[in-house]
Scaffold this motif. Structure first.
Motif, PDB file in Angstrom:
ATOM      1  N   PHE A   1     -30.778  32.564  71.214  1.00 36.95           N
ATOM      2  CA  PHE A   1     -30.040  32.743  69.956  1.00 36.95           C
ATOM      3  C   PHE A   1     -29.591  31.395  69.394  1.00 36.95           C
ATOM      4  O   PHE A   1     -29.731  31.132  68.194  1.00 36.95           O
ATOM      5  N   MET A   2     -29.068  30.506  70.269  1.00 35.23           N
ATOM      6  CA  MET A   2     -28.629  29.182  69.802  1.00 35.23           C
ATOM      7  C   MET A   2     -29.788  28.389  69.223  1.00 35.23           C
ATOM      8  O   MET A   2     -29.653  27.716  68.191  1.00 35.23           O
ATOM      9  N   THR A   3     -30.956  28.459  69.875  1.00 35.37           N
ATOM     10  CA  THR A   3     -32.116  27.706  69.416  1.00 35.37           C
ATOM     11  C   THR A   3     -32.675  28.277  68.124  1.00 35.37           C
ATOM     12  O   THR A   3     -32.999  27.535  67.195  1.00 35.37           O
ATOM     13  N   LYS A   4     -32.770  29.595  68.053  1.00 32.50           N
ATOM     14  CA  LYS A   4     -33.405  30.229  66.891  1.00 32.50           C
ATOM     15  C   LYS A   4     -32.549  30.114  65.629  1.00 32.50           C
ATOM     16  O   LYS A   4     -33.073  29.899  64.533  1.00 32.50           O
ATOM     17  N   TYR A   5     -31.229  30.224  65.794  1.00 33.76           N
ATOM     18  CA  TYR A   5     -30.362  30.287  64.615  1.00 33.76           C
ATOM     19  C   TYR A   5     -29.466  29.066  64.448  1.00 33.76           C
ATOM     20  O   TYR A   5     -28.658  29.016  63.506  1.00 33.76           O
ATOM     21  N   GLY A   6     -29.582  28.070  65.335  1.00 37.94           N
ATOM     22  CA  GLY A   6     -28.781  26.863  65.181  1.00 37.94           C
ATOM     23  C   GLY A   6     -27.299  27.088  65.371  1.00 37.94           C
ATOM     24  O   GLY A   6     -26.476  26.398  64.760  1.00 37.94           O
TER      25      GLY A   6
END
Length: 258
Positions: A17-22
């Motif tokens: 989630f952190m990687t996909k949505y910043g």
């Protein structure tokens, strides 16, 4: 009701989630995802995951190590069937030098870095060709990037292909690349494409990240610094210019794949 529960955690959801949505780790939503993951780990009787780095992360989140088993992702052997030793053979020096990417076409997979690397190599490898296969939300921007680069004759985006076609594409490649940018997820992920290429004894260039280094050294696989187009170009050029050394690396990598 007393039945045993097996939890299959193919990916750590907070990191995805952190990687996909910043989103930052400190955000309320990511903290909620971490709590849900911890609760799920506690509830399960057995946890399956796909690599060492994921297992270690789940242990950090409170899961007993003896509850976790690693079952790695692997190519479909009916499609990516290993051939006899040396099946790939020497490349045709008169033909194009074929660089291939296959996977989800998203920004975090670093296709802008790959395009930059291939353009840098054009003076040194005049017959270089870069073929990109896959779908994703970065596709439109990728097409614009290729057009703006002026390299449309050398860099082609082909879109989705069926896995059966993909196996033939990998067989015909001179080198596969995984140009991922560095992130909290890609740092610990292990792309199955590494095994797809090694199954055909093909060179594969992957990011120098923890999830990959848990299994491979620089004697077993070609690694580059994520996000560094110059370093990626150097590794591609090594495949082109030093086939004997590359064959030795691929042999080592194939041994690990087996």
């Amino acid at each position: 009701a007393g039945a045993g529960i097996v939890l299959d955690l193919h990916d750590p959801m907070p990191e995805v989630f952190m990687t996909k949505y910043g989103v930052k780790r400190t955000s309320a939503l990511v903290q909620a995802l971490i709590l849900l993951e911890r609760a799920s780990l506690r509830f399960a009787d057995r946890v399956l995951t796909t690599n060492i780095a994921f297992r270690d992360l789940f242990v950090e989140r409170g899961c007993p190590a003896d509850k976790i088993r690693i079952v790695m992702n692997a190519p479909d052997e009916d499609v990516f069937s290993p051939g006899p030793a040396g099946a790939a053979g020497p490349r045709d020096p008169q033909g194009p030098f074929q660089v291939v990417f296959n996977g989800t076409v998203v920004e975090r997979h670093g296709l802008d870095t790959a395009v930059d690397a291939v353009i840098r190599l054009k003076p040194k490898i005049p017959r270089i060709r870069f073929d990109i296969y896959g779908e994703g939300d970065y596709a439109e921007r990728l097409v614009d990037l290729i057009a703006a680069s002026g390299a449309r004759d050398d860099i082609k985006y082909h879109g989705f292909v069926h896995v059966g076609e993909l196996a033939a594409i990998v067989r015909g490649a001179d080198v596969g690349i995984i140009p991922n940018k560095r992130s909290v997820f890609t740092e610990i992920n292990f792309p199955v494409r590494i095994f797809e290429y090694l199954s055909f004894r093909k060179p594969i260039i992957a990011p120098d990240t923890r999830g990959i280094r848990d299994y491979f050294t620089r004697e077993d696989i070609l690694l580059f610094e994520p996000g560094n187009a110059g370093d990626l170009a150097e590794q591609i050029y090594a495949v082109y210019s030093d086939p004997e050394r590359i064959r030795a690396i691929v042999r080592n990598g194939y041994g690990i794949f087996e």
